[in-house]
Design an enzyme around this catalytic site. Structure first.
Site, PDB file in Angstrom:
ATOM      1  N   LYS A 100      10.650 -17.243 -42.040  1.00 40.23           N
ATOM      2  CA  LYS A 100      11.701 -16.215 -41.956  1.00 40.23           C
ATOM      3  C   LYS A 100      12.784 -16.579 -42.953  1.00 40.23           C
ATOM      4  CE  LYS A 100      12.612 -12.617 -39.240  1.00 40.23           C
ATOM      5  NZ  LYS A 100      11.658 -11.811 -38.477  1.00 40.23           N
TER       6      LYS A 100
HETATM    7  P1  NAD Z   1      16.999  -2.055 -38.825  1.00 37.31           P
HETATM    8  O1  NAD Z   1      17.932  -2.619 -39.826  1.00 37.31           O
HETATM    9  O2  NAD Z   1      16.071  -0.964 -39.241  1.00 37.31           O
HETATM   10  O3  NAD Z   1      17.818  -1.517 -37.544  1.00 37.31           O
HETATM   11  C1  NAD Z   1      18.736  -2.320 -36.874  1.00 37.31           C
HETATM   12  C2  NAD Z   1      19.433  -1.476 -35.817  1.00 37.31           C
HETATM   13  O4  NAD Z   1      20.306  -2.323 -35.076  1.00 37.31           O
HETATM   14  C3  NAD Z   1      20.307  -0.366 -36.415  1.00 37.31           C
HETATM   15  O5  NAD Z   1      20.175   0.799 -35.623  1.00 37.31           O
HETATM   16  C4  NAD Z   1      21.712  -0.929 -36.280  1.00 37.31           C
HETATM   17  O6  NAD Z   1      22.709   0.061 -36.172  1.00 37.31           O
HETATM   18  C5  NAD Z   1      21.571  -1.699 -34.967  1.00 37.31           C
HETATM   19  N1  NAD Z   1      22.651  -2.686 -34.807  1.00 37.31           N
HETATM   20  C6  NAD Z   1      23.097  -3.589 -35.713  1.00 37.31           C
HETATM   21  N2  NAD Z   1      24.124  -4.286 -35.195  1.00 37.31           N
HETATM   22  C7  NAD Z   1      24.327  -3.800 -33.952  1.00 37.31           C
HETATM   23  C8  NAD Z   1      25.245  -4.106 -32.916  1.00 37.31           C
HETATM   24  N3  NAD Z   1      26.177  -5.048 -33.084  1.00 37.31           N
HETATM   25  N4  NAD Z   1      25.153  -3.409 -31.737  1.00 37.31           N
HETATM   26  C9  NAD Z   1      24.215  -2.437 -31.574  1.00 37.31           C
HETATM   27  N5  NAD Z   1      23.317  -2.124 -32.522  1.00 37.31           N
HETATM   28  C10 NAD Z   1      23.370  -2.789 -33.693  1.00 37.31           C
HETATM   29  O7  NAD Z   1      16.203  -3.300 -38.227  1.00 37.31           O
HETATM   30  P2  NAD Z   1      14.781  -3.315 -37.509  1.00 37.31           P
HETATM   31  O8  NAD Z   1      13.748  -3.614 -38.532  1.00 37.31           O
HETATM   32  O9  NAD Z   1      14.654  -2.127 -36.635  1.00 37.31           O
HETATM   33  O10 NAD Z   1      14.903  -4.643 -36.621  1.00 37.31           O
HETATM   34  C11 NAD Z   1      15.545  -4.638 -35.346  1.00 37.31           C
HETATM   35  C12 NAD Z   1      15.124  -5.888 -34.583  1.00 37.31           C
HETATM   36  O11 NAD Z   1      13.695  -5.895 -34.464  1.00 37.31           O
HETATM   37  C13 NAD Z   1      15.471  -7.226 -35.230  1.00 37.31           C
HETATM   38  O12 NAD Z   1      15.708  -8.174 -34.221  1.00 37.31           O
HETATM   39  C14 NAD Z   1      14.196  -7.594 -35.971  1.00 37.31           C
HETATM   40  O13 NAD Z   1      14.091  -8.991 -36.199  1.00 37.31           O
HETATM   41  C15 NAD Z   1      13.177  -7.116 -34.983  1.00 37.31           C
HETATM   42  N6  NAD Z   1      11.832  -6.863 -35.544  1.00 37.31           N
HETATM   43  C16 NAD Z   1      11.655  -5.984 -36.573  1.00 37.31           C
HETATM   44  C17 NAD Z   1      10.361  -5.748 -37.038  1.00 37.31           C
HETATM   45  C18 NAD Z   1      10.070  -4.732 -38.105  1.00 37.31           C
HETATM   46  O14 NAD Z   1       8.880  -4.482 -38.382  1.00 37.31           O
HETATM   47  N7  NAD Z   1      11.057  -4.096 -38.704  1.00 37.31           N
HETATM   48  C19 NAD Z   1       9.283  -6.450 -36.498  1.00 37.31           C
HETATM   49  C20 NAD Z   1       9.497  -7.337 -35.437  1.00 37.31           C
HETATM   50  C21 NAD Z   1      10.796  -7.522 -34.979  1.00 37.31           C
END
Ligand code: NAD
Length: 414
Positions: A100
């Site tokens: 990561k």
């Molecule tokens: P993203 O950037 O597309 O979305 C993040 C979301 O979180 C946004 O809606 C943002 O407004 C919100 N956010 C940020 N700070 C916030 C706060 N303080 N309070 C409330 N909401 C808040 O990111 P993503 O890819 O959707 O990832 C989200 C989570 O899922 C992360 O923990 C990431 O590690 C995990 N994840 C993502 C993937 C993937 O394929 N994208 C895979 C596994 C895990």
């Protein structure tokens, strides 16, 4: 966050009777990279950022994990998330290890050109240490398919065309059909399997989601397709709710155009953090880590928590949920759909072949259902919670691979 992940690791390692030395080997990252990134802003000023990549374990294949652009990115945080990737790839049994990384920055304050320049400078610093058979980055918070395309392009300047160096690319640039929806879709497939065991379906279940980015918005769409109602959503800008169920497509369009759910007209406004304690059947934290704590765990009203985000539940909150009979479907299972389709993308790139969306969805469904069944079987046999069971499955697979690759064969408990 590292204490949280280590706590969960040791609970499972106790179940497996793993020795202190083997624990040390499994917890220590293989390599930690920290680089300085110096670029110029659009108005000609010098900019300085720090970039990180923690390569945790490669016993089961090349290392794999996302890149995050966020002001909270640092070495410890990347190390904790890298470890989670090792366990996650093992839970779904894809042939990868874990890694990561990211850049400590606030992308909302950077132009697209500045972001592209920072990304390319980061790749130039990392280029010898990533690659299709070494370490394969992917999108995470605040990075997307556009950023992956820049990485692929910069890497090609040194090593020629190598699309398998990153996953989560645009479909027209060697990405996979179904990758952008994969994490959200995979999470809902796992939830449906859990519901089957409870004799229920998604029909008319009420869901609250924190985060409406990649994971949250696709989880919402897939859940609604199966008859659930998404009644509350919160993100970094604010929160919205609608008792009859939000129109999640319209909300996704609003977020694309306005950057946040805040101000969405066809719902009532609420403070973002209230989404965690909203009166629902299912809570999906899909934003940042450490949001479910001992301070708010007693107020959570959902009966199941589906961890879309990595590390959203602190261990003291997890204990409260256990005591209150609230099931937590853990991140290393629930959000593993993304890395699963990343594996499909990497496979397609290496074979120079394309799968259609239907094939990707079928294979994703098979993998997520099988992985849930594997975890559930261990949980039932050993009478442990789903998170400990997922860690038991993962640690067993990784330690068996690690020890078989070593010259001196040892048993896990030696
Ligand atoms: P993203 O950037 O597309 O979305 C993040 C979301 O979180 C946004 O809606 C943002 O407004 C919100 N956010 C940020 N700070 C916030 C706060 N303080 N309070 C409330 N909401 C808040 O990111 P993503 O890819 O959707 O990832 C989200 C989570 O899922 C992360 O923990 C990431 O590690 C995990 N994840 C993502 C993937 C993937 O394929 N994208 C895979 C596994 C895990």
């Amino acid at each position: 966050m590292i204490e949280q992940v280590n706590h969960y690791f040791h609970r499972a390692a106790d179940v497996l009777g793993i020795s202190p030395t083997v624990r040390e080997i499994l917890l220590t990252p293989k390599r930690t990279i920290k680089v300085e990134i110096v670029t110029q802003s659009d108005d000609g000023k010098l900019m300085h950022h720090l970039g990180y990549r923690v390569q945790h374990n490669r016993s089961r294949g090349p290392m794999k994990g996302g890149l995050r652009y966020h002001p909270l990115v640092d070495e410890d945080h990347a190390a904790a998330l890298a470890g989670l990737m090792t366990w996650k790839t093992a839970v779904v049994d894809v042939p990868f290890g874990g890694a990561k990384g990211g850049i400590n920055c606030d992308p909302s304050k950077l132009s697209k050109t500045e972001l592209s320049n920072i990304t390319r400078a980061f790749v130039r610093e990392l280029k010898e240490m990533i690659g299709p058979n070494i370490d394969i980055p992917a999108p995470d918070v605040n990075t997307n398919e556009e950023v992956m395309a820049w990485i692929m392009d910069e890497y090609a300047n040194f090593y020629g065309h190598s699309p398998a160096v990153v996953t989560g690319k645009p479909v027209h640039l060697f990405g996979s059909e179904g990758r952008s929806e994969a994490t959200g879709r995979g999470a809902i497939i796992v939830l449906e399997e859990w519901l089957k065991d409870e004799g229920k379906t998604l029909k008319d279940l009420k869901i609250a989601i924190q985060g409406f980015g990649n994971v949250g918005s696709f989880a919402a769409r897939v859940a609604v397709e199966s008859g659930a109602k998404v009644v509350a959503v919160g993100d970094h800008g604010g929160g919205v709710n609608c008792a009859e169920g939000l129109d999640v497509e319209a909300l996704a369009t609003w977020v694309r155009e306005n950057g946040s759910v805040k101000g969405y007209p066809d719902a009532d406004a609420m403070p973002s953090e209230e989404v965690l304690t909203w009166d629902v059947d299912v809570l999906i934290p899909a934003a940042l880590d450490g949001v479910l704590t001992k301070e708010n765990a007693r107020d959570v009203r959902a009966s199941v928590i589906l961890e879309g985000a990595n590390g959203p539940t602190n261990f003291d909150a997890a204990e409260i949920f256990e005591e209150r009979g609230i099931t937590v479907i853990p991140d290393i299972l629930a959000n593993a759909g993304g890395v699963t389709v990343s594996y499909f993308e990497w496979t397609q790139n290496i074979q120079q072949y394309r799968w259609d969306l239907e094939h990707v969805r079928q294979e994703l469904t098979k993998t997520m259902q099988r992985s849930y069944r594997d975890v559930r079987r261990i949980a039932d046999e050993k009478k442990i919670d789903l998170r400990t069971a997922a860690f038991v499955l993962a640690i067993d697979r990784v330690s068996t691979a690690a020890l078989s690759r070593n010259v001196v064969k040892q048993s896990l408990s030696e």
